[in-house]
Motif scaffolding. Structure first.
Motif, PDB file in Angstrom:
ATOM      1  N   TYR A 153      51.741  44.937  41.193  1.00  0.00           N
ATOM      2  CA  TYR A 153      52.021  44.522  39.835  1.00  0.00           C
ATOM      3  C   TYR A 153      51.507  45.369  38.771  1.00  0.00           C
ATOM      4  O   TYR A 153      50.379  46.023  38.875  1.00  0.00           O
ATOM      5  N   LYS A 195      44.807  49.433  36.387  1.00  0.00           N
ATOM      6  CA  LYS A 195      44.469  48.462  37.605  1.00  0.00           C
ATOM      7  C   LYS A 195      45.261  48.587  38.800  1.00  0.00           C
ATOM      8  O   LYS A 195      46.470  49.104  38.622  1.00  0.00           O
ATOM      9  N   ALA A 209      46.868  46.080  40.973  1.00  0.00           N
ATOM     10  CA  ALA A 209      47.059  44.807  41.271  1.00  0.00           C
ATOM     11  C   ALA A 209      48.146  44.272  41.963  1.00  0.00           C
ATOM     12  O   ALA A 209      49.415  45.301  41.768  1.00  0.00           O
ATOM     13  N   ALA A 210      48.323  43.256  42.427  1.00  0.00           N
ATOM     14  CA  ALA A 210      49.587  42.830  43.325  1.00  0.00           C
ATOM     15  C   ALA A 210      49.579  41.287  42.836  1.00  0.00           C
ATOM     16  O   ALA A 210      48.607  40.609  42.829  1.00  0.00           O
ATOM     17  N   VAL A 212      47.148  35.750  42.813  1.00  0.00           N
ATOM     18  CA  VAL A 212      46.923  37.248  42.286  1.00  0.00           C
ATOM     19  C   VAL A 212      45.783  38.051  42.985  1.00  0.00           C
ATOM     20  O   VAL A 212      44.760  37.454  43.617  1.00  0.00           O
ATOM     21  N   TYR A 213      45.805  39.562  42.931  1.00  0.00           N
ATOM     22  CA  TYR A 213      45.343  40.312  43.842  1.00  0.00           C
ATOM     23  C   TYR A 213      44.829  41.449  42.871  1.00  0.00           C
ATOM     24  O   TYR A 213      45.720  42.002  42.367  1.00  0.00           O
ATOM     25  N   ASN A 214      43.509  42.000  42.915  1.00  0.00           N
ATOM     26  CA  ASN A 214      43.223  43.006  41.686  1.00  0.00           C
ATOM     27  C   ASN A 214      42.065  43.840  42.414  1.00  0.00           C
ATOM     28  O   ASN A 214      41.004  43.111  42.982  1.00  0.00           O
TER      29      ASN A 214
END
Lengths: 156, 201
Positions: free
Chosen positions: A39, A44, A46-47, A54-56
């Motif tokens: 993402y 960042k 991020a995914a 969400v994953y960060n």
């Protein structure tokens, strides 16, 4: 090399450079959990999953300078004092680094969210992996998230 | 050495097993218990009772913190799925008793006692006044045993037909976490779930 081959090579290079960046990101980055897409976010890593989990990964200064034992106690105390519900904790061991995994829960609107945090302390940096989403959907991705958080320890 | 009485019992059991009435009965009596953390206990209780009635079940106990339901066994799994979706499951226990064999034994005992009752009635008709009293006493004892067996069988069949599902409720605190005081460590002040979620909006 004749002009036709040179032309083909140039065309291929142009086509490759025009590929969507998310695909390139996924293939090149082991930090993205399986089933997630990278993402784009400023400064960042991020995914996000198709369902919105969400994953960060973010980084903080190790100030005041302290080790993993100190920060895991401080982080857990702070978040539980704030009102997050404790779910589980464990060590997380990558090939290179030992980290700390904390799993919390909190209501978000009418839903219950899981918030998973992996913490690595490497010299003067704190590396924080966070993932969150609705608890039932989160469970389906939990293993992929933990696996990815574990790999983060190897690429620090 | 197998006694003739045991052989008779065994044959009766085999006969019972092969009858369609027994074949259609579930063999296990199911008991399940759940502790659910819910936002609105009363609303969840109402929903569960309504659902239970809709699937042919009913409530046994409905109190402030507890709800016990009897649900038709074939509907039990689907009902449990519905129930646990109403909140967060804190504890869960499930057990099942194999009472099918006990039921068959009771059924065969009832049949043999009913046969004996018919014989006693014949004896009573043919007996003189001197023996009639003792036959009547034996008859009374037998009728008492038969009624007891009928009651046991009815109860056991009901236990096989209906799964008993108990719920205990806890209130789920839905207060959003919030920090009243700042941490001495600046990065921990930034550790907030809303911050993470908002960064994806």
């Amino acid at each position: 090399m004749n002009t036709t081959s040179l032309g083909l090579l140039l065309l291929c290079t142009l086509l490759l450079s025009g590929c969507p960046s998310s695909t390139k990101h996924l293939e090149g980055n082991t930090w993205v959990p399986q089933g997630f897409a990278a993402y784009k976010a400023a400064k960042k890593q991020a995914a996000i999953s198709p369902e919105g989990i969400v994953y960060n990964i973010r980084h903080e200064k190790n100030e005041p300078f302290a080790g993993l034992l100190f920060w895991k106690k401080a982080m857990k105390k702070r978040l539980l004092d704030t009102g997050y519900i404790f779910v589980a904790e464990s060590d997380i061991q990558s090939k290179k680094q030992k980290g700390y995994l904390l799993e919390l829960a909190a209501p978000v609107g009418k839903q219950d969210f899981t918030w998973l945090i992996a913490l690595y302390v490497v010299n003067n940096k704190l590396h924080i992996v966070e993932a969150s989403g609705e608890e039932k959907i989160f469970k389906q991705h939990r293993q992929a998230i933990v696996d990815a958080a574990q790999k983060v320890g190897d690429i620090l | 050495m197998i006694k003739p009485h045991n052989v008779f019992l065994l044959l009766t059991l085999m006969l019972c097993l092969s009858t369609p009435a027994f074949a259609s009965l579930p063999s296990m009596a199911m008991n399940s218990s759940f502790t659910l953390k819910v936002d609105d206990k009363e609303a969840v209780m109402d929903r569960l009772v309504l659902k239970a009635e809709a699937v042919g079940g009913y409530f046994l106990v409905l109190s402030d913190q507890k709800l016990i339901l009897n649900i038709p066994q074939p509907q039990a799994d689907r009902f449990i799925q519905f129930a646990i979706a109403q909140g967060r499951v804190l504890t869960q226990t499930q057990n099942s008793d194999d009472i099918h064999t006990q039921l068959m034994v009771k059924e065969s005992m009832l049949k043999s006692k009913q046969t004996m009752l018919k014989k006693y009635m014949t004896v009573l008709k043919e007996s003189d006044a001197a023996h009639a009293v003792s036959v009547e006493q034996a008859l009374g004892k037998l009728v008492y045993q038969i009624e007891g067996l009928k009651g046991d069988i009815k109860l056991m069949r009901h236990r096989l037909d209906f799964a008993r599902i108990s719920f205990h409720f806890r209130f789920r605190d839905r207060t959003t976490p919030s920090a009243n005081q700042a941490s001495s460590f600046p990065w921990l002040n930034r550790m907030k779930l809303p911050n993470l979620l908002e960064s994806f909006q």
